[in-house]
Design an enzyme around this catalytic site. Structure first.
Site, PDB file in Angstrom:
ATOM      1  N   SER A   1       1.052  -1.141  -0.149  1.00  0.00           N
ATOM      2  CA  SER A   1       0.018  -0.019  -0.095  1.00  0.00           C
ATOM      3  C   SER A   1       1.028   1.342  -0.100  1.00  0.00           C
ATOM      4  CB  SER A   1      -0.976  -0.106   1.050  1.00  0.00           C
ATOM      5  OG  SER A   1      -1.686  -1.175   1.381  1.00  0.00           O
TER       6      SER A   1
ATOM      7  N   ASN B   1       2.185  -7.611  12.422  1.00  0.00           N
ATOM      8  CA  ASN B   1       2.890  -6.666  12.136  1.00  0.00           C
ATOM      9  C   ASN B   1       2.232  -5.010  12.544  1.00  0.00           C
ATOM     10  OD1 ASN B   1       1.938  -4.948   9.440  1.00  0.00           O
ATOM     11  ND2 ASN B   1       0.786  -6.874   9.706  1.00  0.00           N
TER      12      ASN B   1
ATOM     13  N   GLY C   1       3.459   0.312   9.814  1.00  0.00           N
ATOM     14  CA  GLY C   1       3.095   1.577   9.757  1.00  0.00           C
ATOM     15  C   GLY C   1       2.951   2.329   8.683  1.00  0.00           C
TER      16      GLY C   1
ATOM     17  N   ASN D   1      -7.044   0.382   0.401  1.00  0.00           N
ATOM     18  CA  ASN D   1      -6.935  -0.392   1.843  1.00  0.00           C
ATOM     19  C   ASN D   1      -7.450   0.839   2.863  1.00  0.00           C
ATOM     20  OD1 ASN D   1      -5.812  -0.844   4.338  1.00  0.00           O
ATOM     21  ND2 ASN D   1      -3.749  -0.904   3.888  1.00  0.00           N
TER      22      ASN D   1
ATOM     23  N   CYS E   1      -6.588   2.051   7.397  1.00  0.00           N
ATOM     24  CA  CYS E   1      -5.608   2.918   8.152  1.00  0.00           C
ATOM     25  C   CYS E   1      -6.283   4.272   8.762  1.00  0.00           C
ATOM     26  CB  CYS E   1      -4.530   3.592   6.992  1.00  0.00           C
ATOM     27  SG  CYS E   1      -5.585   4.179   5.617  1.00  0.00           S
TER      28      CYS E   1
ATOM     29  N   LYS F   1     -10.921  -3.156   0.359  1.00  0.00           N
ATOM     30  CA  LYS F   1     -10.181  -4.087   1.407  1.00  0.00           C
ATOM     31  C   LYS F   1     -10.726  -3.715   2.773  1.00  0.00           C
ATOM     32  CE  LYS F   1      -6.149  -6.533   2.925  1.00  0.00           C
ATOM     33  NZ  LYS F   1      -4.740  -6.688   2.577  1.00  0.00           N
TER      34      LYS F   1
ATOM     35  N   ASN G   1      -8.268  -7.818   5.971  1.00  0.00           N
ATOM     36  CA  ASN G   1      -7.010  -7.268   6.528  1.00  0.00           C
ATOM     37  C   ASN G   1      -6.614  -7.844   8.001  1.00  0.00           C
ATOM     38  OD1 ASN G   1      -4.633  -5.361   6.788  1.00  0.00           O
ATOM     39  ND2 ASN G   1      -5.567  -3.848   5.618  1.00  0.00           N
TER      40      ASN G   1
ATOM     41  N   GLY H   1      -6.512 -14.412   4.502  1.00  0.00           N
ATOM     42  CA  GLY H   1      -6.305 -14.424   5.778  1.00  0.00           C
ATOM     43  C   GLY H   1      -5.907 -15.917   6.232  1.00  0.00           C
ATOM     44  N   GLY H   2      -4.830 -16.247   6.491  1.00  0.00           N
ATOM     45  CA  GLY H   2      -4.255 -17.569   7.057  1.00  0.00           C
ATOM     46  C   GLY H   2      -4.392 -18.505   5.984  1.00  0.00           C
TER      47      GLY H   2
HETATM   48  C1  LIG Z   1       4.021  -7.854   7.030  1.00  0.00           C
HETATM   49  C2  LIG Z   1       2.925  -7.138   6.776  1.00  0.00           C
HETATM   50  C3  LIG Z   1       2.539  -6.117   5.928  1.00  0.00           C
HETATM   51  C4  LIG Z   1       1.262  -5.694   5.658  1.00  0.00           C
HETATM   52  N1  LIG Z   1       0.950  -4.780   4.838  1.00  0.00           N
HETATM   53  C5  LIG Z   1      -0.307  -4.319   4.142  1.00  0.00           C
HETATM   54  C6  LIG Z   1      -0.440  -3.274   3.751  1.00  0.00           C
HETATM   55  O1  LIG Z   1       0.377  -2.369   3.226  1.00  0.00           O
HETATM   56  N2  LIG Z   1      -1.645  -3.015   3.027  1.00  0.00           N
HETATM   57  C7  LIG Z   1      -2.623  -3.803   3.422  1.00  0.00           C
HETATM   58  O2  LIG Z   1      -3.744  -3.734   2.582  1.00  0.00           O
HETATM   59  N3  LIG Z   1      -2.510  -5.154   3.949  1.00  0.00           N
HETATM   60  C8  LIG Z   1      -1.381  -5.357   4.338  1.00  0.00           C
HETATM   61  N4  LIG Z   1      -0.988  -6.508   5.254  1.00  0.00           N
HETATM   62  C9  LIG Z   1      -2.299  -7.328   5.398  1.00  0.00           C
HETATM   63  C10 LIG Z   1      -2.271  -8.540   4.287  1.00  0.00           C
HETATM   64  O3  LIG Z   1      -2.492  -7.858   3.058  1.00  0.00           O
HETATM   65  C11 LIG Z   1      -3.303  -9.501   4.610  1.00  0.00           C
HETATM   66  O4  LIG Z   1      -4.499  -8.782   4.429  1.00  0.00           O
HETATM   67  C12 LIG Z   1      -3.228 -10.193   6.161  1.00  0.00           C
HETATM   68  O5  LIG Z   1      -1.882 -10.340   6.303  1.00  0.00           O
HETATM   69  C13 LIG Z   1      -3.982 -11.543   5.894  1.00  0.00           C
HETATM   70  O6  LIG Z   1      -3.577 -12.391   5.217  1.00  0.00           O
HETATM   71  P1  LIG Z   1      -2.190 -13.616   5.510  1.00  0.00           P
HETATM   72  O7  LIG Z   1      -2.875 -14.284   6.791  1.00  0.00           O
HETATM   73  O8  LIG Z   1      -2.316 -14.259   4.181  1.00  0.00           O
HETATM   74  O9  LIG Z   1      -1.219 -12.842   5.739  1.00  0.00           O
HETATM   75  C14 LIG Z   1       0.007  -6.807   5.680  1.00  0.00           C
HETATM   76  C15 LIG Z   1       0.514  -8.047   6.320  1.00  0.00           C
HETATM   77  C16 LIG Z   1       1.523  -8.380   6.852  1.00  0.00           C
HETATM   78  C17 LIG Z   1       1.994  -9.852   7.346  1.00  0.00           C
END
Ligand SMILES: Cc1cc2nc3c(=O)[nH]c(=O)nc-3n(C[C@H](O)[C@H](O)[C@H](O)COP(=O)(O)O)c2cc1C
Ligand SMILES: Cc1cc2nc3c(=O)[nH]c(=O)nc-3n(C[C@H](O)[C@H](O)[C@H](O)COP(=O)(O)OP(=O)(O)OC[C@H]3O[C@@H](n4cnc5c(N)ncnc54)[C@H](O)[C@@H]3O)c2cc1C
Ligand SMILES: Cc1cc2nc3c(=O)[nH]c(=O)nc-3n(C[C@H](O)[C@H](O)[C@H](O)COP(=O)(O)OP(=O)(O)OC[C@H]3O[C@@H](n4cnc5c(N)ncnc54)[C@H](O)[C@@H]3O)c2cc1C
Ligand SMILES: Cc1cc2nc3c(=O)[nH]c(=O)nc-3n(C[C@H](O)[C@H](O)[C@H](O)COP(=O)(O)O)c2cc1C
Ligand code: FES
Ligand code: FES
Lengths: 247, 308, 308, 247
Positions: free
Chosen positions: C45, C68, C71, C128, C131, C167, C194, C245-246
């Site tokens: 993002s 995480n 920021g 996104n 925030c 999202k 998210n 998610g997961g």
């Molecule tokens: C290190 C990290 C950074 C992330 N940064 C963003 C981001 O910048 N924008 C966003 O929409 N989601 C961000 N997410 C959320 C992921 O896109 C996702 O929605 C979330 O991790 C759940 O999916 P997962 O379980 O497959 O990781 C971030 C997740 C992680 C772990």
């Protein structure tokens, strides 16, 4: 972070029915294409029929998995509608089963209680003496007599109406056996009143026994409290279903 | 190391209490948990009328925790009062307090439930507001908005002189807002968190596994969600907090205390560690506090709060 | 077995797409993920102005998933457009679509971000909204109430002709309400979820480990939360859903599709399975669909929905 | 459900400083009461100072853990304020380190790059020939020369101003070594310009080399993309920090 899909053994696993044997007018034995080699007699599984319910059944065998189901209500009738090749979802093995003791075996089975007792009898196949008392309301309710005999077990039958074996409840053939075999261990599974009667007899005679109790179950692993005994909080699913009562 | 902890003027031999809905169905079972070292025990949530609950599957282990949709099965408060009275008698010689959990589907019924349960004279009442409000047009749980949470708290307050713990749901946009509403309405303590809404699906059955489709997640997976809730509540409310969610070791319990919990609720850990889980966790907590130089749980309470 | 999947008129070679914020920082890295078999890739993002993000620790593995609080560190949209253009060029021969993720702190800025990012001509824009809304008196994320979510969606809609994915955050009382608001305001698709708000605490340091104190949970622990969100959204919205998610295996991906997802986002699984996680998951999904007798992902879409 | 507290190794672990050695005017070596016996040279850890920051440092030793820190900014100055007995939180081992090749070793270290190169030299202690080139701006910046000699390594020094060893950058002593040892492997760690120069030389001479790169890091385990190389997405934390460039 842990590897993915750690859950496969805790959630219900799909199993196909590979064989269906009708045991009597209301009891059917299912064999599945799944094995739990570590599971022992007295342990049980939860069988899930999606959209209907999930219910506990004692293992008749572990490898391959087998259960015997008596049609008494919604779930047990529905599972009997299934054909070979269809799926049932199984969760287990659950609970603590019978503990094999040295010396002769006296198995006592009421109704579908024959299932874990038969598993136990095959488990203890090298014992010198194995007896089983099978009790039922009437002749057509008796189960597994031939199976036990084929497995080399001495079979004692009794029915409430005397239509097969002795007339009366399981204590009738039990008393002479108890007298004749002071070192035998009693292993029993059946309706609650039968187990309560057995517990009373054993208490009186200061003999240990192993009784497998039935209670309504939800989690099957000792968390929800559904299967607790009021007085002491004994959990049928986790402490049992087999209660080991010392002599 | 001195574990005894006071919460709402009730003395707990240690801060580790059994969470509602786990092993809380019978007097003998509550007592068994107390004998195995729990600092307090909470009964399964009960309502004025009995409830069958949902058909099975209702409680499952999905690998990283449990999911349940028992559907608040309970024998009704008339029968529950007998269980609680029996439990009170059995717990008395152990000096382990009894927390009685209640719920209802309307605000009035919450008042009635509080009045009935008070007859059993539990040491505290826990108000489970995470059940759906059938009086409300949308059927949303009371825990999901501050007005409802406050109204329920008041109804209970007006019907009992016992200390009241209001148990919050994590499935909200702002749990602190709900906690503040409960506090303002007269809650003596907050319990957080109830289980987290979730779903497990079986690809072979092509459907959710729980009969109720969705359910509440508990156990290790939700610990960070619970810690955040307790941490943020601690910065807002003045009343004590019972921190619940994913605690399965003395270390987890200490994390919860450092986040701000006075008491620590334990439920799903019983899956891994058995009925003695709570006593073992209390012992581990005592050792850890010793190692880290704290002389009591309360001296570690809230220490994880650092200047922003 | 045919994996290609269309979403918002864009053809994805398979439904497994890289989630935003994981490996999405550079053109070379997005391309690497695509080469390793991803069906689509989402960039990290970006906002109009660059952001440093929080100091470390920002990303941790707590045992059951990640947490995480980066920021929203990003180089700003001017630099991001260059990255996206480079990525577009590199991805073209692979036929892997590029989703550009944007965020902003005010509604107007969302419009500006959409206009700027559109210059790079990504295949889709992901908005996104998780925030914090600094324009809002409370600083709550836009994703937390339906009016804000709708206003952001409209601002983006008015500033770009590209398909828009909104999202959603799981940290709300009712995610379906937010999804419906985004749909009504012109979203072409919904992405859910998210990360889940949480906290990890170190008992030796006596403080939260993340510099930002709280952060977002992802990985295995949140899968049931994501499945529930996607399942419930599917029953309410008409537009396609990107289920995130997961997900860390083909089986997880199929669960998400059965819950109603058209595309499946994968992020944290890269921790366990490396850059090739997505390609491997797509292969596993193909095998599973075959085994279960589905001829495409879309034929399994939503099949877990059963009559109430 | 999995056992509790699976996380202990992924989250930062508290470690006590048991020894502090000042190496030069700005570099200090810390020894901790923690060991990672499986960690090798070139791998790194993330060191957390609560309330301040978390930063990557190469392992100087694995058992017990050791790192050398040059005071250049906020974090590195703050960690140097700590005393023996105080705690630092360590997360690791992270990344992929040097791969030991048969034949002689030529280590090249710029600044605190001596740290993993020294670990490597002790790791390869049975090699026939081990050379190390240590480069620095000026004499007082040179590090570890005596340590390398004590470990039986042939040391070549160079400084920008000629205040110690040869005048010039590390390529000055390197060229004759390369010519003399056609079968030697080059292992290097130091500032980016130094590594780029080495990569160019090796490419020209069609010689393989192993270079340990530095990039800003967040997760340290290949998820966040912070440490990615623009062109090809190479991840310093997970694919590296050591890049193995074939000859
Ligand atoms: C290190 C990290 C950074 C992330 N940064 C963003 C981001 O910048 N924008 C966003 O929409 N989601 C961000 N997410 C959320 C992921 O896109 C996702 O929605 C979330 O991790 C759940 O999916 P997962 O379980 O497959 O990781 C971030 C997740 C992680 C772990
Ligand atoms: C450890 C254990 C092992 C078991 N092993 C077997 C086995 O090997 N074979 C087998 O056939 N069955 C076994 N059962 C019983 C089985 O789980 C089901 O209860 C049985 O199949 C009836 O279910 P149903 O839905 O068909 O009948 P239901 O519709 O549930 O009811 C049928 C009858 O059972 C009584 N009943 C059902 N549920 C309850 C309840 N919650 N509380 C009190 N009474 C109830 C009802 O009064 C009714 O008369 C076992 C149960 C336990 C706990
Ligand atoms: C794999 C790896 C291994 C390392 N091993 C060691 C080691 O063994 N010993 C050691 O002393 N250090 C090592 N470092 C460097 C260390 O991690 C810190 O960067 C260093 O200590 C400076 O941090 P600081 O907070 O003290 O300085 P800062 O305040 O961060 O800055 C000091 C100087 O470094 C530069 N700098 C800092 N951060 C960045 C950034 N994100 N991007 C670009 N420039 C930046 C600044 O321009 C400034 O001039 C290693 C780094 C990596 C990636
Ligand atoms: C099987 C089960 C039943 C539950 N029933 C109740 C209940 O009746 N009332 C209640 O307030 N919470 C109930 N809960 C929630 C727990 O009290 C607790 O808040 C939650 O499980 C989180 O704690 P844990 O992770 O230690 O289990 C139940 C939880 C489980 C697992
Ligand atoms: S069935 Fe849940 S405790 Fe026995
Ligand atoms: S530091 Fe996160 S990917 Fe390298």
């Amino acid at each position: 972070m842990l590897p993915a899909n750690r859950h496969s053994f805790s959630l219900p696993q799909p199993a196909h029915i590979v064989r269906i044997v009708r045991e009597n007018y209301r009891t059917v034995t299912f064999t599945f294409d799944l094995s739990w080699p570590d599971a022992g007699p007295g342990q049980f599984l939860m069988a899930w029929l999606p959209g209907l319910d999930e219910k506990p059944f004692s293992l008749l065998h572990n490898d391959p998995l087998q259960i015997s189901v008596a049609a008494v209500g919604r779930f047990s009738r529905q599972i009997q509608q299934l054909h070979s090749g269809e799926q049932v979802w199984l969760r287990g093995p659950l609970g603590h089963g019978f503990q094999s003791q040295p010396g002769p075996m006296i198995g006592i089975a009421g109704g579908y209680g024959v299932s874990p007792i038969h598993f136990l009898a095959t488990w203890l196949r090298n014992r010198r003496e194995r007896h089983v008392i099978i009790g039922a309301r009437t002749a057509r309710d008796l189960l597994f007599a031939e199976r036990f005999r084929a497995a080399g077990v001495q079979v004692h039958l009794c029915t409430d109406d005397g239509s097969a074996g002795e007339m009366g409840v399981v204590t009738v053939p039990l008393n002479p056996l108890l007298a004749a075999m002071p070192d035998a261990t009693i292993y029993a599974c059946g309706p609650t009143p039968m187990l309560e009667a057995l517990a009373a007899i054993c208490r009186e005679q200061h003999r240990g026994c192993q009784l497998s109790w039935e209670r309504y179950m939800r989690c099957g692993f000792g968390v929800c409290g559904s299967c607790a005994r009021r007085e002491d909080g004994w959990l049928a699913c986790q402490d049992g279903p087999v209660e080991i009562i010392p002599g | 190391m001195s574990l005894p902890t006071t919460c709402c003027d009730v003395l707990f031999p240690n801060p580790i209490v059994l969470a509602s809905g786990i092993l809380g169905t019978e007097a003998g079972l509550l007592t068994r948990v107390a004998r195995a070292g729990a600092g307090g025990v909470t009964s399964k949530s009960a309502s004025v009328r009995p409830r069958m609950g949902h058909p099975n599957p209702t409680v499952l282990d999905w690998g990283y925790g449990l999911i349940n949709a028992v559907g608040l099965a309970n024998p009704g408060l008339a029968a529950e009062v007998a269980i609680l009275q029996e439990a009170k008698t059995m717990l008395k010689p152990l000096n382990v307090p009894l927390i009685a959990s209640i719920f209802a589907e309307t605000i009035d019924e919450f008042g009635r439930a509080a009045a009935i349960v008070s007859r059993a004279q539990p040491d505290l009442i826990e108000v489970n507001i995470s059940c759906p409000n059938v009086g409300h047009e949308l059927g949303h749980p009371f825990a999901l908005d501050p007005e409802n949470a406050a109204a329920v708290t008041k109804a209970v307050r007006n019907n009992s002189d016992l200390p009241i713990i209001v148990k919050l749901s994590p499935n909200v946009t702002d749990i602190v807002e709900i906690g503040l509403a409960a506090e303002a309405a007269g809650a003596d303590a907050i319990a957080a968190i109830n289980s987290v809404a979730g779903m497990v699906i079986d690809i072979h059955a092509a459907r959710p596994i729980l009969a109720n489709r969705e359910g509440g997640l508990s156990g290790p997976a939700i610990k960070p969600i619970a810690l955040r809730a307790v941490y943020n509540l601690y910065e807002a409310v003045q009343i004590p907090i019972v921190g619940i969610g994913g605690v399965s070791s003395g270390r987890d319990a200490l994390e919860m205390i450092m986040a701000g919990a006075t008491l620590v609720g334990v439920g799903s850990a019983v899956r891994q560690r058995g009925v003695s889980a709570l006593g073992e966790i209390a012992t581990e907590l005592a050792h850890l506090l010793d190692d880290l130089g704290y002389d009591s749980p309360v001296s570690a309470k809230g220490v994880a709060h650092v200047a922003r």
